[in-house]
Structure formats: structure tokens, C-alpha cells
Design a protein around this motif. Structure first.
Motif, PDB file in Angstrom:
ATOM      1  N   SER A 182       0.854  -1.270  -0.007  1.00  0.00           N
ATOM      2  CA  SER A 182       0.098   0.057   0.061  1.00  0.00           C
ATOM      3  C   SER A 182       0.782   1.216   0.167  1.00  0.00           C
ATOM      4  N   VAL A 183       2.134   1.281   0.401  1.00  0.00           N
ATOM      5  CA  VAL A 183       3.160   2.280   0.269  1.00  0.00           C
ATOM      6  C   VAL A 183       4.323   1.961  -0.575  1.00  0.00           C
ATOM      7  N   LEU A 184       4.324   2.630  -1.692  1.00  0.00           N
ATOM      8  CA  LEU A 184       5.571   2.531  -2.760  1.00  0.00           C
ATOM      9  C   LEU A 184       6.240   3.583  -2.914  1.00  0.00           C
ATOM     10  N   LYS A 185       7.532   3.408  -3.308  1.00  0.00           N
ATOM     11  CA  LYS A 185       8.545   4.449  -3.479  1.00  0.00           C
ATOM     12  C   LYS A 185       8.131   4.867  -5.013  1.00  0.00           C
ATOM     13  N   LYS A 186       8.424   6.312  -5.033  1.00  0.00           N
ATOM     14  CA  LYS A 186       8.073   6.981  -6.255  1.00  0.00           C
ATOM     15  C   LYS A 186       9.119   6.370  -7.356  1.00  0.00           C
ATOM     16  N   GLY A 187       8.459   5.792  -8.641  1.00  0.00           N
ATOM     17  CA  GLY A 187       9.735   5.605  -9.487  1.00  0.00           C
ATOM     18  C   GLY A 187       9.260   4.085  -9.577  1.00  0.00           C
ATOM     19  N   ARG A 188       8.669   3.437  -8.898  1.00  0.00           N
ATOM     20  CA  ARG A 188       8.352   1.995  -8.999  1.00  0.00           C
ATOM     21  C   ARG A 188       7.213   1.533  -9.834  1.00  0.00           C
ATOM     22  N   THR A 189       7.519   0.505 -10.536  1.00  0.00           N
ATOM     23  CA  THR A 189       6.391   0.143 -11.778  1.00  0.00           C
ATOM     24  C   THR A 189       5.459  -0.510 -11.183  1.00  0.00           C
ATOM     25  N   ILE A 190       4.364  -0.483 -11.394  1.00  0.00           N
ATOM     26  CA  ILE A 190       3.044  -0.774 -10.970  1.00  0.00           C
ATOM     27  C   ILE A 190       2.672  -1.537 -12.052  1.00  0.00           C
ATOM     28  N   LYS A 191       2.543  -2.898 -12.032  1.00  0.00           N
ATOM     29  CA  LYS A 191       1.666  -3.581 -13.197  1.00  0.00           C
ATOM     30  C   LYS A 191       0.318  -4.041 -12.718  1.00  0.00           C
ATOM     31  N   ILE A 192      -0.489  -3.549 -13.931  1.00  0.00           N
ATOM     32  CA  ILE A 192      -1.780  -3.722 -13.739  1.00  0.00           C
ATOM     33  C   ILE A 192      -2.596  -4.779 -14.724  1.00  0.00           C
ATOM     34  N   ILE A 193      -2.983  -5.844 -14.194  1.00  0.00           N
ATOM     35  CA  ILE A 193      -3.412  -7.121 -14.863  1.00  0.00           C
ATOM     36  C   ILE A 193      -5.021  -6.959 -15.219  1.00  0.00           C
ATOM     37  N   LEU A 194      -5.359  -6.799 -16.422  1.00  0.00           N
ATOM     38  CA  LEU A 194      -6.857  -6.974 -16.699  1.00  0.00           C
ATOM     39  C   LEU A 194      -7.289  -8.057 -17.467  1.00  0.00           C
ATOM     40  N   ARG A 195      -8.572  -8.378 -17.101  1.00  0.00           N
ATOM     41  CA  ARG A 195      -9.179  -9.784 -17.559  1.00  0.00           C
ATOM     42  C   ARG A 195      -9.402  -9.537 -19.209  1.00  0.00           C
ATOM     43  N   ASP A 196      -9.180 -10.678 -19.723  1.00  0.00           N
ATOM     44  CA  ASP A 196      -9.198 -10.978 -21.262  1.00  0.00           C
ATOM     45  C   ASP A 196      -9.729 -12.340 -21.360  1.00  0.00           C
ATOM     46  N   GLU A 197      -9.893 -12.749 -22.313  1.00  0.00           N
ATOM     47  CA  GLU A 197     -10.291 -14.015 -23.086  1.00  0.00           C
ATOM     48  C   GLU A 197      -8.988 -14.902 -22.962  1.00  0.00           C
ATOM     49  N   LYS A 198      -7.918 -14.393 -23.589  1.00  0.00           N
ATOM     50  CA  LYS A 198      -6.791 -15.035 -23.707  1.00  0.00           C
ATOM     51  C   LYS A 198      -5.804 -14.219 -22.601  1.00  0.00           C
ATOM     52  N   PHE A 199      -5.108 -15.127 -21.738  1.00  0.00           N
ATOM     53  CA  PHE A 199      -4.200 -14.680 -20.749  1.00  0.00           C
ATOM     54  C   PHE A 199      -2.946 -14.390 -21.324  1.00  0.00           C
ATOM     55  N   LYS A 200      -2.315 -13.136 -21.284  1.00  0.00           N
ATOM     56  CA  LYS A 200      -1.049 -12.561 -21.963  1.00  0.00           C
ATOM     57  C   LYS A 200      -0.168 -12.602 -20.407  1.00  0.00           C
ATOM     58  N   LEU A 201       0.882 -13.399 -20.432  1.00  0.00           N
ATOM     59  CA  LEU A 201       1.676 -13.585 -19.189  1.00  0.00           C
ATOM     60  C   LEU A 201       2.599 -12.269 -19.094  1.00  0.00           C
ATOM     61  N   PRO A 202       2.262 -11.803 -18.023  1.00  0.00           N
ATOM     62  CA  PRO A 202       2.769 -10.254 -17.613  1.00  0.00           C
ATOM     63  C   PRO A 202       4.164 -10.505 -17.760  1.00  0.00           C
ATOM     64  N   ASN A 203       5.039  -9.432 -17.821  1.00  0.00           N
ATOM     65  CA  ASN A 203       6.321  -9.368 -17.373  1.00  0.00           C
ATOM     66  C   ASN A 203       6.770  -9.186 -15.703  1.00  0.00           C
ATOM     67  N   LEU A 204       7.154 -10.271 -15.398  1.00  0.00           N
ATOM     68  CA  LEU A 204       7.237 -10.523 -13.857  1.00  0.00           C
ATOM     69  C   LEU A 204       8.666 -10.294 -13.581  1.00  0.00           C
ATOM     70  N   TYR A 205       9.560  -9.800 -14.320  1.00  0.00           N
ATOM     71  CA  TYR A 205      11.017  -9.580 -14.155  1.00  0.00           C
ATOM     72  C   TYR A 205      10.942  -8.631 -13.130  1.00  0.00           C
ATOM     73  N   GLY A 206      11.901  -9.107 -11.930  1.00  0.00           N
ATOM     74  CA  GLY A 206      12.115  -8.394 -10.727  1.00  0.00           C
ATOM     75  C   GLY A 206      11.343  -8.446  -9.652  1.00  0.00           C
ATOM     76  N   VAL A 207      10.007  -9.046  -9.976  1.00  0.00           N
ATOM     77  CA  VAL A 207       8.941  -9.191  -8.653  1.00  0.00           C
ATOM     78  C   VAL A 207       9.755 -10.612  -7.884  1.00  0.00           C
ATOM     79  N   PHE A 208       9.312 -10.348  -6.727  1.00  0.00           N
ATOM     80  CA  PHE A 208       9.545 -11.356  -5.743  1.00  0.00           C
ATOM     81  C   PHE A 208       8.889 -12.706  -5.960  1.00  0.00           C
ATOM     82  N   TYR A 209       9.756 -13.750  -5.968  1.00  0.00           N
ATOM     83  CA  TYR A 209       9.013 -15.113  -6.490  1.00  0.00           C
ATOM     84  C   TYR A 209       7.911 -15.569  -5.863  1.00  0.00           C
TER      85      TYR A 209
END
Length: 143
Positions: free
Chosen positions: A58-85
Motif C-alpha cells: 500500500s506504500v510504494l516508493k516513487k519511480g516503482r513500476t505498478i503492473k496492472i492486470i486486466l481480464r481478457d479472454e486469452k491470458f497474456k503472461l505479464p512481465n514479472l521480471y524483478g518481482v519477488f518469486y
């Protein structure tokens, strides 16, 4: 006294409060404009309604990338590079994917996702197997 110290820390280190609930019902263009003007980078995946946001903090540092996942018929694997496993695994398992971890010793912060197979951006179906290449440190510190 502790509250004053914490408040001072957040004011001086360019952290911003971010709420997922603030995004509900807004247009994609407005979300991108609001988050960008607040100092965040924004990445959208798929089309449609918002179903998830990474990271969940809920508290993020400025400059951080926020990945917003939207619902779709086909799922496109988002770029999870750098995300904690653990966050990446939780996200993928919620969508009914079979996740396998491949450990690699790599310099830098331990526990971050480096790559995936199929690759980020690929369209995949439910119950697909996804392999995540995860940095477990030069000394294997994340056992």
C-alpha cells in the motif's frame, strides 16, 4: 514519538500511499495519468476490467513500476521480471497455472524472477505449465 519518526521517514524518502480500491471504476487512460503524475511507472497487461495489481503493497516508493492486470479472454503472461518469486507464484497459481521454479545463482537481490518459459508476453491458456527462472543468489541464500 515513533509515529512522528515513521511519518518523517516516509515524507523524506519519496514514498506514496497507493490503494488498489482507488483504481476500481476508472478508465485505463485516467489510471495511467493519475499514477504517472504521482511518480509511478505503469504497465498494463491484457484488456478489460482490472483483476489484479503487482505489487500489493500500500506504500510504494516513487519511480516503482505498478503492473496492472486486466481480464481478457486469452491470458497474456505479464512481465514479472524483478518481482519477488513468492508474489509471482501466488499471482500465477490464483489463475490456475502449474508453476515450476528453476533456481540460478546470479548476482543481485535474492528471490527475484529473472525470466519465464513461456516468455513474458506470451498468450497462454489455463492449466499451462510455467517455469520461472529465479535468482537464488551467488551463494544460494534463498533455500
Amino acid at each position: 514519538m515513533a509515529f512522528i519518526g515513521i511519518n518523517y521517514y516516509f515524507q523524506r524518502t519519496n514514498f506514496l500511499t497507493f490503494s488498489i480500491d482507488e483504481l476500481k471504476g476508472k478508465k485505463i487512460e485516467d489510471i495511467e495519468k493519475d499514477l504517472s503524475s504521482s511518480g509511478f511507472k505503469v504497465e498494463f497487461f491484457n484488456k478489460g476490467q482490472i483483476v489484479d495489481v503487482i505489487p500489493k503493497f500500500s506504500v510504494l516508493k516513487k519511480g516503482r513500476t505498478i503492473k496492472i492486470i486486466l481480464r481478457d479472454e486469452k491470458f497474456k503472461l505479464p512481465n514479472l521480471y524483478g518481482v519477488f518469486y513468492l508474489e509471482g507464484i501466488s499471482f500465477l497459481k490464483k489463475r490456475e497455472f502449474d508453476v515450476e521454479i528453476v533456481k540460478i545463482k546470479f548476482p543481485g537481490p535474492d528471490g527475484r524472477i529473472l525470466a519465464s518459459y513461456p516468455s513474458f508476453g506470451s498468450e497462454i491458456s489455463k492449466n499451462s505449465k510455467i517455469r520461472l527462472l529465479v535468482d537464488f543468489g551467488e551463494t544460494g541464500g534463498m533455500e
